[in-house]
Enzyme design. Structure first.
Site, short mmCIF file in Angstrom:
data_model
loop_
_atom_site.label_atom_id
_atom_site.label_comp_id
_atom_site.label_asym_id
_atom_site.label_seq_id
_atom_site.Cartn_x
_atom_site.Cartn_y
_atom_site.Cartn_z
N SER A 282 8.32 3.87 -0.48
CA SER A 282 7.14 3.19 -1.00
C SER A 282 7.01 3.40 -2.50
O SER A 282 6.71 2.46 -3.26
CB SER A 282 5.89 3.72 -0.29
N THR B 286 0.85 -1.19 0.00
CA THR B 286 0.00 0.00 0.00
C THR B 286 0.89 1.24 0.00
O THR B 286 1.94 1.28 0.65
CB THR B 286 -1.02 -0.01 1.15
N GLU B 287 0.46 2.23 -0.78
CA GLU B 287 1.28 3.41 -1.04
C GLU B 287 1.77 4.09 0.24
O GLU B 287 2.83 4.70 0.25
CB GLU B 287 0.47 4.45 -1.84
N ASN B 288 0.97 4.03 1.28
CA ASN B 288 1.31 4.76 2.50
C ASN B 288 2.31 4.02 3.39
O ASN B 288 2.47 4.38 4.55
CB ASN B 288 0.04 5.14 3.28
#
Lengths: 244, 222, 222, 244
Positions: free
Chosen positions: C89, C47-49
């Site tokens: 990320s 996940t990007e975060n």
């Protein structure tokens, strides 16, 4: 050397009108609510700081944190990737009324521009956004047969971030996905102010576990039980509190 | 001729490092600066290979070779040390986060150009982190003997050796003087009392300008 | 008309994710793909975060809002989870380290162009990480209804909406078919048996080419 | 998914002639001695791999590790910042004889080029090297009144690195300053092979403590008590061992 500052008010006292401020967090995770609210308190008491440019992934949710800054009229411009949230009304209304400027940046480009600002890289090439509206007007170049967009670094006058443990030298650790933009914003700001849930003496953080080395941090202020933006919004909180 | 020892030059340079400064010291002679931190001031030392806030050399036999500085000498950790990788380390350097870098020099020119990595096309070239440091740290200072081993000026009009960086040095601590670089000129700030201005000028490859009084360069035996 | 539910489209897309794949699922409908990992295969979700290898949603009331995905929904950690910052990320994304990214779409063109972030100049634009994902992951797939809510083709000759990325999509899983993009053309791989080729073509904004047999798109009730 | 490989020989079996190989380490700290020596064993047994391009900060010390690779004639080119060491004779002699190529790169530029390779950034601008011989022939550009050199990413076919703890998903931690180039090399290589002093199951590393997430690592091989290059050199070791 001791980077501790005793109060939130003192921590945010030096931020002037017109400053560019990076604010950590992705949605509610990592949002330095107490630092933001201290800044709002100062604005309400003194009329300053205003005309801020705020850099964050989002553009506020509900009526606390960055949304509350916008609601109070402190923010001239947002630089973000995703100005939507469960309750984005504050930003949306101001934006549609032409009262706040928006620079929309793809999320990875936003992160890389911030990192570049911190790392002394004035420009870099990325495939992201090539051929899209968000690359309009930007230089393009081909490398090894593929096309890329040139993006510029992003720096700030101040970064307000939330960390988990901080030592008096400014070394920081984070809590889970609350890490997100904080380590790179700490690098990219002329002055980085971290609220920490736990302040410790040097040696209180394992040297292997340091995520943000103290060189990137100018001040820490202890906030023992920080509010979680998501919880505040679920409780329909407003800042400042609406008087009954 | 009267001149400062390397340790004395290092001592003088150390006096200008403010409390809380982040400092990178070049391999070799500049490392000596760390020994002379003035009482009551705490500098935090950075090494290119990924340590901030390391401590002194360990006792002989106590070395851990995973804990070394850029000169591959063993160091120690102390409370507040942090480890990080090489890209983060040079983000600190290039990104302007270091307050001071102190390097050695073959030549420094009056415009701030520095030559300290190559004596010419012969042999094996090696550059390390010097080129990054000179364009990264907020203040780049040089410590050096005032002249070469065969008596030639190291402070010159133009560098003749390959450059490390362009217009990057702002202060030079030599065995005879402290010289600032301002507006493309050498400005003499301090000199040994025993050395006359004429004598110093004769050992310097470009004009030494004066900007107010020249202080005596006074350094204890160290 | 017979068509697959969103869950069934997600199920079909999940069948193409190999064991050990690193996968990013777009916000919303694509997140559903995670539910249908085939037995014996382990995908690792990004996940990007800043989380790799996160687990399912926690029970209601058990949420920790520091542990969320890019859609701001609560997730959990499991053995082998790793946290990292946003630049790292997106180094994973942009650097080609993800095996598959699965996104939704407003329109996909036969040359692989994708439009999925903006329906035009009205309202507040928001892009998130989609533009990074489409030029980063080794394979970019789209899951979508075959047509818009008002029956217009989503698979088109040229996107008329603002682009997310140029020539980036290679496979589309729709409510009616599985379509590859090869050499600037839509190549039909699978379709629901109940839908004729003519019917499918009439719902598609550009020619569907055949390259060998078209398999039946068979999906269980899920 | 289990990224463990049972033997060093199997771990390095796939590296072909002509490959570009990043090798972790700064001097002896972080040098994956056992992986390197397994590669030398393979070369001595099969004549392959040869004509390698090796990327490391240095160019070997003494007669072990990278120096031994060079001594055996496996290396066509070194890309490094500092081809000097306590005993650099092996590289020096080959270099002065014109038998090995050298691409000299400033250390920070080397690190940033590697990181760019891993992060999908084909080119970036740096102040480092501007106006020097090492920037000759490279594009330059001005940003905000200052001059910068354009540098290109650096990628590799393989990375050989040394880590402290690795789990079966490839998540890694390092030991002190042995970290140096390993995390960025892991990002920049098509296939990253890590020797780990301790292999653990998933969950054996705190998610907050992971330095290299497993997505960057393709294989781990356990080497319980790895040799330290510095110790080998102080004992005047040669690899392969000189027969008495």
């Amino acid at each position: 050397m001791d980077k501790r500052i005793a109060s939130l008010a003192a921590a945010v006292a030096g931020i002037p009108d017109g400053a560019t401020v990076m604010i950590g967090g992705f949605g509610g995770s990592g949002a330095p609510i107490e630092l933001i609210h201290a800044l709002i308190d100062r604005y309400l008491a003194t009329g300053s700081p205003k005309d801020l440019t705020v850099i964050n992934n989002n553009a506020g949710n509900g009526h606390v944190g960055i949304a509350a800054m916008i609601e109070q009229g402190m923010v001239r411009k947002m630089i973000c990737s995703f100005p939507r949230s469960a309750d984005p009304r504050v930003f949306t209304e101001r934006y549609l009324a032409g009262e706040i400027e928006l620079e929309l940046v793809p999320q990875g480009t936003l992160a890389e521009r911030i990192r570049a600002g911190g790392a002394g890289i004035p420009a870099f090439y990325t495939p992201t956004g090539f051929g899209t509206d968000l690359a309009k007007g930007k230089p393009v170049a081909d490398f090894d047969g593929r096309s890329y967009v040139q993006e510029r670094w992003l720096k700030a006058d101040f970064a307000l971030i939330k960390a988990e443990t901080g030592d008096t030298l400014g070394n920081l650790t984070y809590r889970m996905a609350a890490r997100n933009f904080a380590p790179i914003m700490a690098m990219a700001a002329a002055r980085t102010i971290a609220q920490v849930s736990r302040a410790v003496e040097p040696g209180g953080i394992d040297p292997e576990a340091v995520v943000t080395p103290g060189i990137f941090v100018d001040a820490i202020v202890a906030v023992a039980d920080p509010a979680q933006e998501e919880d505040l919004n679920r409780a329909n909180a407003h800042y400042p509190q609406v008087q009954a | 001729m009267t001149k400062l020892s390397n340790a004395q030059i290092a001592w003088r340079a150390a006096q200008d490092i403010h409390d809380g400064a982040y400092v990178n010291l070049g391999i070799g002679f500049p490392e000596m600066v760390a020994r002379f931190q003035p009482e009551g001031r705490q500098a935090i030392f950075h090494t290119e290979n990924g340590i901030l806030g390391f401590g002194e050399a360990p006792a002989p036999g106590e070395e851990d070779w995973d804990l070394i500085n850029a000169g591959k000498k063993a160091v120690t950790i102390k409370p507040g040390t942090a480890f990080f990788h090489h890209a983060d380390s040079f983000a600190m350097v290039r990104g302007g986060h270091l307050d001071v870098a102190i390097l050695g020099a073959y030549q420094v020119a009056q415009n701030g150009d520095l030559a300290n990595w190559s004596t010419g096309p012969k042999g094996v070239p090696a550059v390390g982190g010097a080129m990054d440091l000179v364009h990264g740290a907020k203040r780049v200072a040089v410590i050096t003997d005032h002249v070469t081993k065969d008596g030639k000026p190291k402070l010159v009009e133009r560098c003749t050796l390959p450059l490390t960086g362009v217009g990057c040095v702002t202060r030079i601590y030599t065995s005879l003087a402290v010289v600032d670089i301002e507006g493309g000129r050498f400005v003499l700030r301090e000199k040994l009392a025993a050395v006359s201005l004429d004598e110093l000028q004769s050992l310097t490859g470009a004009p030494l300008h004066l900007d107010g009084a020249v202080a005596d360069l006074t350094v204890p035996e160290v």
